[in-house]
Scaffold this active site. Structure first.
Site, short mmCIF file in Angstrom:
data_model
loop_
_atom_site.label_atom_id
_atom_site.label_comp_id
_atom_site.label_asym_id
_atom_site.label_seq_id
_atom_site.Cartn_x
_atom_site.Cartn_y
_atom_site.Cartn_z
N GLU A 42 0.84 -1.21 0.00
CA GLU A 42 0.00 0.00 0.00
C GLU A 42 0.87 1.26 0.00
O GLU A 42 0.62 2.21 -0.75
CB GLU A 42 -0.92 0.00 1.23
CG GLU A 42 -1.84 1.22 1.25
CD GLU A 42 -2.60 1.37 2.55
OE1 GLU A 42 -3.12 0.36 3.07
OE2 GLU A 42 -2.68 2.50 3.05
N SER A 59 -0.02 -9.71 7.55
CA SER A 59 -1.15 -8.79 7.61
C SER A 59 -0.81 -7.64 8.56
O SER A 59 -0.63 -7.85 9.76
CB SER A 59 -2.41 -9.52 8.09
OG SER A 59 -3.34 -8.58 8.57
#
Ligand code: SF4
Length: 317
Positions: free
Chosen positions: A136, A231
């Site tokens: 991201e 994650s």
């Protein structure tokens, strides 16, 4: 430890609400499923669609191919961009190669891309708070010619002089809200006198799950966060639980419980990252049931159900 409920053997499970899937993850998974349904296999996905190995394995079995590099894909191959988003460089490359691009970037990540472009065009220096190697952040940094990335408080001290009078601070969506607040304070202090636009991009799902885990941790002997090691938001949940005073573990499922981790525990808290499917939570609860934990309660408040529209081709537009 807390004894607000009636426990037969002193053992209890408390589940944080909300936990698990967010709107961006739901949209990304539905996008891949629709692509499979419409085009058949293989459907290619750049990077893991969401950071969860169970999901990646399940989709791989259905004919989804996950890859980091797109150079070998045949023309017209159906290529999905993961929920984390990509830089314009990758998008351009995919376009030039004649690939059929299906963008499953979370709309909240897209919003940050637009913020980066817009503030940079207005002459702001761009500081991105986030993990340098996370896809991201790589995607957001790629939106502008120049940006500085800050991962920690320590990094703030290492920031170079900035020529611009105005600075925009953008954040990765899955950071710890508390740590980010401290980093922003330090940036403001370091660049005192500059105009600093703080764009708090930590998303609703991250905030809500962290708040619930904070409350949960105070009532438990240990908290188990179910999620994959890569994650970001699941890792942050584990840290939040630990900071709130509980023993905290990040596990991919019941098989990941470290030996002796359950020893001496009465109240066990459970939460899960935004990319963790509910089935993994159910399996963990079944495992705990077998180990003697039967009483189950929840803590927290359901979040408002948010639904992001699918990419136009699948949304019937
Ligand atoms: S965690 Fe937040 S930003 Fe990431 S996919 Fe979910 S809603 Fe979008």
């Amino acid at each position: 430890m807390w004894d607000g409920g009636l426990m037969k053997n002193g053992k209890k499970i408390i589940i944080a609400v909300p936990h698990g899937f967010c709107a961006g993850v739901r949209r990304a998974l539905e996008t891949v499923e629709k692509a499979l349904e419409l085009y058949g296999k293989p459907v290619y996905v750049r990077h893991e669609i969401v950071h969860n190995e169970y999901i990646v394995d399940a989709l791989s079995e259905k004919g989804v191919v996950f890859l980091e590099h797109i150079s070998r894909l045949p023309k017209k191959a159906h290529l999905v961009f993961s929920a984390h988003g990509v830089s314009p460089e990758i998008e351009d490359d995919a376009g030039k190669r004649g690939l059929d691009i299906i963008d499953a970037t979370c709309p909240l990540v897209k919003k940050i891309h637009l913020q980066a472009v817009s503030y940079s065009a207005k002459g702001y220096a761009i500081i991105i708070i986030g993990h340098r190697k996370h896809p991201e952040v790589v995607g957001t940094a790629g939106q502008v010619d120049e940006s500085l990335i800050v991962e920690s408080l320590k990094d703030v001290g290492k920031l170079p002089e900035i020529a611009q009078k105005r600075i925009a601070c953008l954040t990765q969506t899955t950071l710890s809200a508390d740590d980010t607040r401290d980093i922003i304070c330090a940036i403001k202090k370091k660049f005192r006198g500059r105009k600093i636009a703080v764009l708090n991009d930590i998303c609703y799902a991250t905030q809500n799950r962290q708040n619930a885990v904070k409350t949960l941790a105070r009532k438990c002997d240990a908290v188990f966060i179910i999620g994959s090691e890569n994650s970001s938001n699941a890792n942050r949940l584990r840290e939040v639980a630990e900071k709130a005073g509980a023993k905290a573990f990040l596990i991919s499922g019941e098989k990941g419980v470290p030996p002796n981790a359950l020893k001496g525990l009465n109240v066990i808290g459970i939460s899960a990252g935004a990319s963790t499917p509910e089935i993994l939570i159910s399996k963990f609860i079944t495992f705990l049931n077998k180990m003697g934990w039967h009483d189950i309660e929840t803590i927290g408040t359901e979040e408002k159900k948010i639904v992001f529209k699918l990419p136009a081709r699948f949304a019937g537009e």
